[in-house]
Motif scaffolding. Structure first.
Motif, PDB file in Angstrom:
ATOM      1  N   THR A   1       0.821  -1.210   0.000  1.00 49.60           N
ATOM      2  CA  THR A   1       0.000   0.000   0.000  1.00 49.60           C
ATOM      3  C   THR A   1       0.851   1.255   0.000  1.00 49.60           C
ATOM      4  OG1 THR A   1      -0.166  -0.011   2.423  1.00 49.60           O
ATOM      5  CG2 THR A   1      -1.898  -1.153   1.189  1.00 49.60           C
ATOM      6  N   TYR A   2       0.235   2.363  -0.437  1.00 49.56           N
ATOM      7  CA  TYR A   2       0.904   3.655  -0.483  1.00 49.56           C
ATOM      8  C   TYR A   2      -0.144   4.731  -0.264  1.00 49.56           C
ATOM      9  CZ  TYR A   2       3.993   7.385  -2.105  1.00 49.56           C
ATOM     10  OH  TYR A   2       4.761   8.510  -2.191  1.00 49.56           O
ATOM     11  N   TYR A   3       0.188   5.751   0.564  1.00 52.03           N
ATOM     12  CA  TYR A   3      -0.771   6.783   0.932  1.00 52.03           C
ATOM     13  C   TYR A   3      -0.219   8.177   0.691  1.00 52.03           C
ATOM     14  CZ  TYR A   3      -3.111   3.051   3.559  1.00 52.03           C
ATOM     15  OH  TYR A   3      -3.744   1.887   3.933  1.00 52.03           O
ATOM     16  N   ALA A   4      -1.124   9.088   0.375  1.00 52.61           N
ATOM     17  CA  ALA A   4      -0.763  10.496   0.352  1.00 52.61           C
ATOM     18  C   ALA A   4      -0.512  10.971   1.780  1.00 52.61           C
ATOM     19  CB  ALA A   4      -1.873  11.323  -0.290  1.00 52.61           C
ATOM     20  N   ASP A   5       0.404  11.926   1.941  1.00 53.99           N
ATOM     21  CA  ASP A   5       0.723  12.424   3.272  1.00 53.99           C
ATOM     22  C   ASP A   5      -0.500  13.011   3.978  1.00 53.99           C
ATOM     23  OD1 ASP A   5       4.054  13.666   2.428  1.00 53.99           O
ATOM     24  OD2 ASP A   5       3.365  11.676   3.041  1.00 53.99           O
ATOM     25  N   SER A   6      -1.416  13.585   3.227  1.00 54.06           N
ATOM     26  CA  SER A   6      -2.567  14.248   3.804  1.00 54.06           C
ATOM     27  C   SER A   6      -3.539  13.293   4.499  1.00 54.06           C
ATOM     28  CB  SER A   6      -3.321  15.040   2.727  1.00 54.06           C
ATOM     29  OG  SER A   6      -3.776  14.181   1.698  1.00 54.06           O
ATOM     30  N   VAL A   7      -3.480  12.001   4.163  1.00 52.68           N
ATOM     31  CA  VAL A   7      -4.401  11.028   4.755  1.00 52.68           C
ATOM     32  C   VAL A   7      -3.694   9.951   5.554  1.00 52.68           C
ATOM     33  CG1 VAL A   7      -6.011  11.429   2.861  1.00 52.68           C
ATOM     34  CG2 VAL A   7      -4.462   9.461   2.776  1.00 52.68           C
ATOM     35  N   LYS A   8      -2.382   9.942   5.554  1.00 52.29           N
ATOM     36  CA  LYS A   8      -1.621   8.909   6.239  1.00 52.29           C
ATOM     37  C   LYS A   8      -1.945   8.894   7.731  1.00 52.29           C
ATOM     38  CE  LYS A   8       2.313   8.405   4.461  1.00 52.29           C
ATOM     39  NZ  LYS A   8       3.723   8.658   4.033  1.00 52.29           N
ATOM     40  N   GLY A   9      -2.230   7.710   8.252  1.00 52.26           N
ATOM     41  CA  GLY A   9      -2.580   7.561   9.651  1.00 52.26           C
ATOM     42  C   GLY A   9      -4.060   7.678   9.928  1.00 52.26           C
ATOM     43  N   ARG A  10      -4.834   8.167   8.955  1.00 50.63           N
ATOM     44  CA  ARG A  10      -6.280   8.317   9.118  1.00 50.63           C
ATOM     45  C   ARG A  10      -7.066   7.400   8.194  1.00 50.63           C
ATOM     46  NH1 ARG A  10      -8.701  12.906   7.820  1.00 50.63           N
ATOM     47  NH2 ARG A  10      -7.139  13.518   6.269  1.00 50.63           N
ATOM     48  N   PHE A  11      -6.571   7.189   6.985  1.00 50.91           N
ATOM     49  CA  PHE A  11      -7.247   6.356   5.991  1.00 50.91           C
ATOM     50  C   PHE A  11      -6.526   5.028   5.850  1.00 50.91           C
ATOM     51  CE2 PHE A  11      -9.191   9.961   3.188  1.00 50.91           C
ATOM     52  CZ  PHE A  11      -9.744  10.535   4.323  1.00 50.91           C
TER      53      PHE A  11
ATOM     54  N   GLN B   1     -11.228   2.873   4.174  1.00 51.83           N
ATOM     55  CA  GLN B   1     -11.734   3.207   5.498  1.00 51.83           C
ATOM     56  C   GLN B   1     -11.199   4.579   5.875  1.00 51.83           C
ATOM     57  OE1 GLN B   1     -13.884   1.455   7.646  1.00 51.83           O
ATOM     58  NE2 GLN B   1     -13.824   3.404   8.766  1.00 51.83           N
ATOM     59  N   MET B   2     -12.095   5.531   6.117  1.00 54.75           N
ATOM     60  CA  MET B   2     -11.720   6.900   6.408  1.00 54.75           C
ATOM     61  C   MET B   2     -12.124   7.234   7.838  1.00 54.75           C
ATOM     62  SD  MET B   2     -12.789   8.767   2.823  1.00 54.75           S
ATOM     63  CE  MET B   2     -14.537   8.479   3.094  1.00 54.75           C
ATOM     64  N   ASN B   3     -11.139   7.503   8.680  1.00 54.51           N
ATOM     65  CA  ASN B   3     -11.364   7.857  10.074  1.00 54.51           C
ATOM     66  C   ASN B   3     -10.884   9.277  10.341  1.00 54.51           C
ATOM     67  OD1 ASN B   3     -12.281   5.199  10.629  1.00 54.51           O
ATOM     68  ND2 ASN B   3     -10.184   4.512  11.053  1.00 54.51           N
ATOM     69  N   SER B   4     -11.329   9.837  11.457  1.00 53.76           N
ATOM     70  CA  SER B   4     -10.935  11.191  11.858  1.00 53.76           C
ATOM     71  C   SER B   4     -11.101  12.175  10.716  1.00 53.76           C
ATOM     72  CB  SER B   4      -9.490  11.189  12.363  1.00 53.76           C
ATOM     73  OG  SER B   4      -9.331  10.325  13.472  1.00 53.76           O
ATOM     74  N   LEU B   5     -12.246  12.135  10.085  1.00 57.28           N
ATOM     75  CA  LEU B   5     -12.487  12.962   8.910  1.00 57.28           C
ATOM     76  C   LEU B   5     -12.493  14.450   9.250  1.00 57.28           C
ATOM     77  CD1 LEU B   5     -15.138  10.723   7.189  1.00 57.28           C
ATOM     78  CD2 LEU B   5     -13.013  11.513   6.126  1.00 57.28           C
ATOM     79  N   LYS B   6     -11.979  15.243   8.316  1.00 57.84           N
ATOM     80  CA  LYS B   6     -11.893  16.683   8.444  1.00 57.84           C
ATOM     81  C   LYS B   6     -12.697  17.341   7.332  1.00 57.84           C
ATOM     82  CE  LYS B   6      -7.054  16.165   9.891  1.00 57.84           C
ATOM     83  NZ  LYS B   6      -5.648  16.548   9.572  1.00 57.84           N
ATOM     84  N   PRO B   7     -13.125  18.588   7.528  1.00 55.34           N
ATOM     85  CA  PRO B   7     -13.818  19.288   6.445  1.00 55.34           C
ATOM     86  C   PRO B   7     -13.000  19.332   5.152  1.00 55.34           C
ATOM     87  CG  PRO B   7     -14.152  20.463   8.486  1.00 55.34           C
ATOM     88  CD  PRO B   7     -13.174  19.368   8.787  1.00 55.34           C
ATOM     89  N   ASP B   8     -11.677  19.373   5.251  1.00 52.08           N
ATOM     90  CA  ASP B   8     -10.826  19.392   4.069  1.00 52.08           C
ATOM     91  C   ASP B   8     -10.878  18.084   3.283  1.00 52.08           C
ATOM     92  OD1 ASP B   8      -8.049  21.452   5.330  1.00 52.08           O
ATOM     93  OD2 ASP B   8     -10.027  21.968   4.551  1.00 52.08           O
ATOM     94  N   ASP B   9     -11.438  17.025   3.874  1.00 54.88           N
ATOM     95  CA  ASP B   9     -11.599  15.763   3.166  1.00 54.88           C
ATOM     96  C   ASP B   9     -12.812  15.771   2.250  1.00 54.88           C
ATOM     97  OD1 ASP B   9      -9.365  14.454   4.390  1.00 54.88           O
ATOM     98  OD2 ASP B   9     -10.588  14.119   6.188  1.00 54.88           O
TER      99      ASP B   9
END
Length: 124
Positions: free
Chosen positions: A58-68, A82-90
């Motif tokens: 797997t590989y993640y963008a820095d903006s979602v790493k640790g949350r998705f 799976q998207m956790n700790s969602l922010k308005p910027d998401d």
């Protein structure tokens, strides 16, 4: 040809969670990797996450790493986000995608197949 259909989008409050699903059909054996992109209002389409079927790399963008978290179920030809700790910027339209070539690609033009997108809205 590969067909991709996303589902699971919706409205959620900041800090909440959603799980997106993408079902692949057609010549799915030709795909080397599957992943997710998103397009936020006023922004370009950006890479979110990717998974390789063989080995599950797997590989993640820095903006979602640790949350998705991206995962796959080969028997169901399905990939999940799976998207956790969602922010308005998401907040964005999320697109499922697949590519046939080897390696990691984060540029949309390098991907071969696309779904129609599913809307994710995160309220504050």
């Amino acid at each position: 040809q590969v067909q991709l259909v996303e589902s699971g989008g919706g409205l959620v409050q900041a800090g909440g969670s959603l799980r997106l699903s993408c079902v692949a059909s057609g010549r799915t054996f030709s795909s080397y990797a599957m992943g997710w992109f998103r397009r936020a209002p006023g922004k370009e389409r950006e890479f979110v996450a990717r998974i390789r079927w063989s080995g599950g790399s797997t590989y993640y963008a820095d903006s979602v790493k640790g949350r998705f978290t991206i995962s796959g179920d080969n028997a169901k030809n399905t990939v999940y986000l799976q998207m956790n700790s969602l922010k308005p910027d998401d907040t964005a339209v999320y697109y499922c995608a697949a590519h046939r070539s080897m390696g990691v690609h984060t540029t949309p033009k390098m991907w071969d197949y696309w779904g129609q997108g599913t809307q994710v809205t995160v309220s504050s």
